[in-house]
Design an enzyme around this catalytic site. Structure first.
Site, short mmCIF file in Angstrom:
data_model
loop_
_atom_site.label_atom_id
_atom_site.label_comp_id
_atom_site.label_asym_id
_atom_site.label_seq_id
_atom_site.Cartn_x
_atom_site.Cartn_y
_atom_site.Cartn_z
CB CYS A 159 -0.92 0.00 1.22
SG CYS A 159 -1.90 1.50 1.40
CB CYS A 162 -0.59 2.34 4.20
SG CYS A 162 -2.34 2.06 3.92
CG ASP A 163 2.95 0.67 4.44
OD1 ASP A 163 2.48 1.17 5.47
OD2 ASP A 163 2.69 -0.46 4.04
#
Length: 584
Positions: A159, A162-163
């Protein structure tokens, strides 16, 4: 501060999905339609069902949005020239609620779809409906290279939204050649020193315009006919081995003894349909078979979105599926009610989100004040309504470090929370003012907020960070679990009672992570029930680089149990978090 405030405003609508959970509602009504999944297909179905005045419920196991919620940029949805995935999801959710459709958080564990009344079983209760639309989408497929599982969460990710920030200044390899790989590679250039797209075939499999944008980017290199064979290193990945499919030659990327890099995998998705395998017809790959009207082989059961066999899996096709499925469901429900002699429409307040109470004197109602620094009027009204469910008093303690700007921001946030319920009390202490209390709270970092129960005892719940973005969900759920109720099974309660004293659960999060609140809420719930044996702390890892470095956190949520050096990464259910706590 403005960016944080915007995150909270965007979280206002999404918060309701996590707050208005099944345990706070009557589970007995029979809905006209239940939609399982709140991705693009499920939300579109909700709009059409709500507009048709069907008594409709959408169930989602985590945060609404599906794959689009993790997409950094959307430029191919007609009529919306450019937006982010989370922004588009917010608009979709608000559109659904405009038609009185409720979204709840629940993880369905078992279904019975063959009868006239469909039954869906979750940990929080049983749901019933006359028709069901399955819109559970698909989950990311793994790349299949050696070391993928070993470095998942601290080097290997799935992701970008997200990351991505965890890989700032590093080289990143993007595995895949489809839409997601090309688009997310462009997004990752915001953080990476360089991005290399690794494609096993001779070309991209997405639209040429998308591919050319990636190819033209100065930070992006593309390797065609190439396989990532393995990733190896020590606590972090240090080397990656690639094979040229045409020549058979192997090349090695070496980040050095103290260096590291990132691998983001975007090689497609597997349909999230295992729950329905014995219920509806599927193909050999697990995709649910339907006709053009989205009917499955089971009367009253429809399927929509990426879990169907189809040529193109994009937002626009998922939305189209959802619209068709809801239209077909409306026809089926109408026919069934006519056959049974039932009225088509029922007055049922439970199908809509609770409306805020109207106050004659707005000046005396803190929840309606819209000029707060941290919480807007709409969010305050939602919270005030939710906090009406509180049954016991509780106290939020924050110890303020005047030299820490985030500590001051947290104090401001909590001062706006306190007036929303007479049962919520706030105690603000300056650092060093009450050493005994600070020691009992186990303060290691600032900002810090801790929850005390009705008797003034530390509940084990701590927030190290300002609960903005998605984390406002877990903050509100923590209050509800402590001062309202938290319905756990007797088996879960017994396991919690067996946990040894001084068990600690730390959850590394970022405010942009849609999967983090579930893990945080589970850990906090375990702490509350444990009677003092467990401490559970949410940590915004963006504020604590030492934590990120110590536990090699390059993905969230990151669950750290006791003094273990190895974190567990990724979305986890309540029972999975509890199992990790028991294993120590």
């Amino acid at each position: 501060m403005n960016e944080w405030n915007n995150d909270n405003e965007k979280a206002a609508a999404g918060m309701a999905a996590a707050i208005f959970k099944g345990e706070y509602y009557n589970m007995n009504p029979i809905y006209d339609l239940i939609i399982i999944g709140a991705g693009s297909a499920g939300l579109a179905a909700g709009v059409y069902a709500g507009r048709a005045k069907l008594k409709t419920l959408i169930l989602e196991k985590s945060n609404p949005g599906g794959q689009v919620g993790n997409t950094a940029e959307v430029v191919n949805y007609p009529g919306i020239r450019r937006t982010s995935g989370p922004e588009l999801v917010e608009e979709m959710k608000n559109h659904v609620r405009d038609f009185g459709v409720k979204i709840e958080t629940a993880e369905i564990e078992r279904v019975e779809l063959s009868g006239e009344i469909k039954k869906l079983y979750s940990t929080s209760g049983t749901y019933q409906s006359r028709a069901v639309i399955i819109a559970t989408g698909a989950s990311p497929r793994h790349g299949g290279f050696k070391g993928e599982e070993l470095y998942s969460g601290h080097g290997v990710a799935y992701c970008a939204t997200c990351d991505g920030e965890f890989f700032s200044g590093l080289d990143i390899f993007v595995i895949g050649g489809g839409y997601a790989a090309a688009e997310e590679a462009i997004y990752l250039t915001r953080f990476a020193k360089s991005v290399t797209i690794v494609i096993r075939g001779k070309d991209f499999s997405c639209a040429r315009t998308v591919a050319e944008k990636a190819i033209a980017h100065p930070k992006i290199t593309v390797k065609y006919n190439t396989l990532l064979e393995k990733v190896e290193g020590d606590s972090l990945p240090r080397r990656a081995y690639f094979q040229d499919k045409l020549t058979g030659e192997t090349s090695v990327y070496d980040a050095g003894e103290n260096g590291t890099f990132g691998v983001f995998v975007f090689v497609g998705y597997d349909p999230a349909t295992e729950l329905f395998r014995e219920q509806v017809d599927m193909d050999e790959d697990g995709y649910i078979l339907t006709d053009d009207a989205m009917h499955t082989n089971v009367p009253g059961v429809f399927a929509a979105g990426d879990l169907r066999p189809k040529l193109l899996r994009q937002i626009v096709t998922a939305v189209a599926d959802g619209a068709v499925a809801a239209t077909s469901a409306e026809k089926y429900i109408t026919s069934e009610k006519e056959r049974l002699g039932l009225p088509m429409f029922e007055e049922d307040a439970a199908t809509a989100e609770p409306e805020p109470e109207q106050k004659e004197d707005k000046a005396e109602n803190p929840a309606s004040v819209s000029d707060g620094t941290y919480l807007g009027g709409e969010l305050k009204e939602q919270l005030a309504q939710v906090f009406q469910r509180l049954k016991k008093e509780m106290t939020i303690v924050t110890v303020v470090d005047p030299s820490n700007q985030k500590s001051l921001e947290l104090e401001g946030f909590l001062r706006e929370i306190e007036p929303l319920s007479d049962l919520i009390h706030l105690r603000v202490l300056q650092k060093g003012e009450d050493p005994e209390l600070e020691q009992s709270l186990g303060i290691e970092r600032y900002p810090l907020a801790a929850f005390l129960d009705e008797n003034g005892r530390f509940s084990g719940v701590k927030f190290s960070g300002v609960p903005g973005g998605h984390e406002i969900n877990s903050f509100v759920l923590g209050i509800l679990h402590l001062a309202a109720e938290d319905k756990l099974t007797e088996e879960q309660l017994e396991k919690i009672r067996q946990l040894p004293p001084n068990t600690t659960l730390k959850i590394g999060v970022t405010l942009a992570c849609p999967y983090c609140p579930d893990v945080v809420a589970a850990a906090h719930s375990i702490a509350i029930v444990s009677g003092g044996n467990v401490t559970a702390e949410m940590m915004d890892v963006a504020l604590f680089p030492d934590i990120r470095e110590k536990y090699h956190i390059m993905s969230v949520p990151a669950l750290i149990v006791n003094s273990n050096e190895q974190a567990t990464f990724g979305a986890q259910s309540f029972d999975q978090v509890l199992q990790k706590a028991m294993e120590g």
